[in-house]
Scaffold this active site. Structure first.
Site, PDB file in Angstrom:
ATOM      1  CD  GLU A   1      38.850  52.335  49.791  1.00  0.00           C
ATOM      2  OE1 GLU A   1      38.784  52.760  48.621  1.00  0.00           O
ATOM      3  OE2 GLU A   1      38.045  52.677  50.688  1.00  0.00           O
TER       4      GLU A   1
ATOM      5  CG  HIS B   1      24.270  28.266  35.132  1.00  0.00           C
ATOM      6  ND1 HIS B   1      24.127  27.068  34.465  1.00  0.00           N
ATOM      7  CD2 HIS B   1      23.475  28.177  36.228  1.00  0.00           C
ATOM      8  CE1 HIS B   1      23.272  26.295  35.111  1.00  0.00           C
ATOM      9  NE2 HIS B   1      22.865  26.942  36.191  1.00  0.00           N
TER      10      HIS B   1
ATOM     11  CE  LYS C   1      40.050  60.384  45.690  1.00  0.00           C
ATOM     12  NZ  LYS C   1      39.656  60.767  47.067  1.00  0.00           N
TER      13      LYS C   1
END
Length: 570
Positions: free
Chosen positions: A360, A391, A516
């Site tokens: 960000e 793994h 938004k």
């Protein structure tokens, strides 16, 4: 003569570009054979040991990076941050998360005012409130003690506090203080997250902390209203004042919501969300769980790195070195990602938090002056604790794309385990992998080595490891609250260094806003379709219109004016 508008126009940048080809032709096997070089790439501060000798870099590379830092005016930019200058230029704000963990007698100013007294006023209020909740003098509406806390927030109001909480859970001192208590974090607006958070909790013993600076964050406030309904439906509307508190600066909306403004804890515009864990955003829920004394040690650890970052020469400065090496890896060597690999399960939420802090902050395509960047910046951050990651995705790191790695090890485990008859104890088994993996990445395995081991000819291409894959190793002495604070601050300042060198604003996040605003249009359409039966408007493109129509048709049984329905989970 004026400074170049872009760092890539400087002589230091061009010098590094010219230097690049020689480094690319030098394998880490050769670089690691130079003991003097390796010694020069080891730094220690306060028992934190950094080894960056497995970077694709020579001492000359590091010298050239220091020159780049000078041309970027790195030291001046660091000083400007600490002096409270408005380095967040697009929002005209100071960037002073360092003030959140400064000692009480410090002076750190924003707009000519020392902000440290305000910080400590809030910290004192948090200590008093958390002490009262923990000792039972602040009780719920039915007279029961409040043993469970749900912190409601999103983004920086969630990821940072969750990282610290997870890291403290198995620390002996912190876990002792938290006995009989529970802390949960509600972030996602998905009702499943609500259901999981309230599962097994009793409203009578639950305190909700609503974290929203403006008290208007859509997801957070919908979740807050949902928990308000959960409490009031069980205990009555008047119970909200005893069971909900706020971290916010919008006192009128806090009061309108039903929370006593006296139970609101402030933070400030000069604190960015992803840098807010050391404010009331993190300190309040963490103090309720572990006690203020433990959290204060966390703040002290972060402050120790703040001092180190602001005062240590670059060649001894851990955040500066890490930031410069990231610039080298991203913008010169062309490696777009970084794996954060803590060999401690307690740090399992470090990578998700730093993912936000880094991506960000530095996920920008223009300079502070608005010029498009003609070079790569920002990193794709991800990670898992070792040995789980081995793994999972290490296969790609060893034999696929080159991804620089941060290996973080701890000398003394929070929870040592010894089993009679085992070759090594559990922590030694973990650390065996911590020490082995960086060398495996650096050295690899050649076809010649495989032939000497009599590996079948047809398997040699599959078992060959090219090596020459860079990493850094950080060794911590312990992992208590103080050290957790140090880890946080190291990564925060590393991100700032990268942004300062690239010449971008690491402290705004306009990329979050577009989605938004588009969601507002969709929300309006969903309401119109549910309540008034309106068809999906032409304002959407064909793809979105098709998806919305399909969604509405498949959920046509949702009532237009439903009765309140809360999650039903035991």
């Amino acid at each position: 003569m004026a400074s170049p508008a872009l760092i890539s126009e400087t002589e230091a940048w061009k010098d590094l570009k010219a230097h690049l080809e020689g480094i690319k032709m030098t394998h880490l096997r050769e670089l690691m054979g130079d003991t003097e070089r390796c010694q020069s790439m080891m730094v220690e501060f306060d028992n934190i040991f950094l080894d960056y000798s497995r970077q694709q870099a020579s001492p000359d590379t590091i010298s050239k990076l220091y020159k780049l830092a000078d041309e970027a005016h790195l030291k001046q930019k660091i000083d400007r941050m600490y002096n409270g200058d408005h380095i967040n230029t697009t929002e005209n704000r100071s960037v002073l998360h360092v003030a959140l963990r400064a000692p009480r007698n410090s002076a750190i100013c924003s707009d000519g005012k020392n902000v440290v007294p305000d910080v400590w006023s809030v910290l004192d209020k948090i200590k008093d409130f958390s002490d009262r909740v923990r000792n039972g003098s602040w009780i719920g509406a039915t007279g029961k003690e409040l043993k469970d806390v749900i912190a409601v927030g999103i983004g920086g109001s969630f990821l940072g506090p969750l990282f610290v909480h997870t890291a403290l859970q198995t620390d002996p001192e912190a876990s002792k203080n938290a006995r009989g208590r529970e802390l949960r974090f509600l972030a996602n607006v998905d009702p499943i997250d609500v259901a999981r958070n309230i599962s097994g909790l009793n409203p009578e013993t639950t305190l909700v902390v609503v974290v929203s600076k403006t008290f208007t964050t859509a997801e957070t406030m919908l979740n807050a209203r949902t928990l308000r309904e959960w409490i009031s439906s069980a205990l009555g509307p008047s119970a909200v004042a005893k069971h909900m508190v706020a971290v916010s600066t919008n006192l009128p909306l806090v009061e309108k919501f039903g929370i006593d403004p006296n139970n609101a804890f402030a933070f400030w515009d000069w604190v960015g969300g992803r840098y807010s864990v050391c404010s009331a955003v993190g300190v309040l829920p963490l103090s309720l769980q572990y006690g203020f004394a433990v959290v204060e040690k966390f703040l002290q650890g972060a402050h120790s790195i703040d001092q180190h970052f602001s005062s240590a020469p670059f060649e001894k400065n851990i955040p500066v070195l890490l930031g410069l090496l990231s610039v080298w890896n991203v913008s010169f060597l062309g490696y777009p990602a970084r794996a954060i690999l803590p060999y401690s399960q307690a740090l399992e939420k470090l990578a998700p938090h730093i993912q936000q802090v880094s991506m960000e902050s530095n996920g920008k395509g223009v300079s502070v002056d608005g010029l498009p960047l003609p070079f790569e910046s920002g990193e794709i951050d991800f990670g898992e604790p070792g040995t789980n990651g081995q793994h999972s995705f290490y296969q790609l790191i060893h034999q696929g794309r080159v991804i620089p790695c941060d290996f973080i090890g701890v000398v003394k485990s929070q929870q040592p385990v010894y089993l009679k008859g085992e070759v090594v104890n559990n922590h030694d088994e973990l650390m065996s992998n911590f020490f082995a993996q960086p060398d495996a990445l650096a050295y690899g395995k050649t076809p010649e080595e495989l032939k000497k081991e009599n590996v079948s000819e047809h398997l040699i291409p599959h078992k060959t490891f090219t090596g020459n894959r860079p990493s850094i190793s950080i060794l911590l002495p312990t992992l208590d609250a103080y050290r957790i604070g140090q880890v946080l601050a190291i990564y925060e300042h590393r991100v700032a260094v990268q942004g300062f060198v690239w010449g971008i604003n690491s402290f705004d996040q306009w990329g979050v806003e577009l989605g938004k605003s588009l969601a507002t249009q969709v929300r309006k359409q969903l309401h119109g379709s549910r309540v008034k039966g309106e068809p999906v408007e032409e304002g959407f493109n064909f793809s979105t219109k098709t998806l919305l129509t399909r969604y509405l048709q498949a959920t046509s049984d949702v009532p237009a004016d439903p009765s309140t329905l809360l999650p039903n989970i035991i």
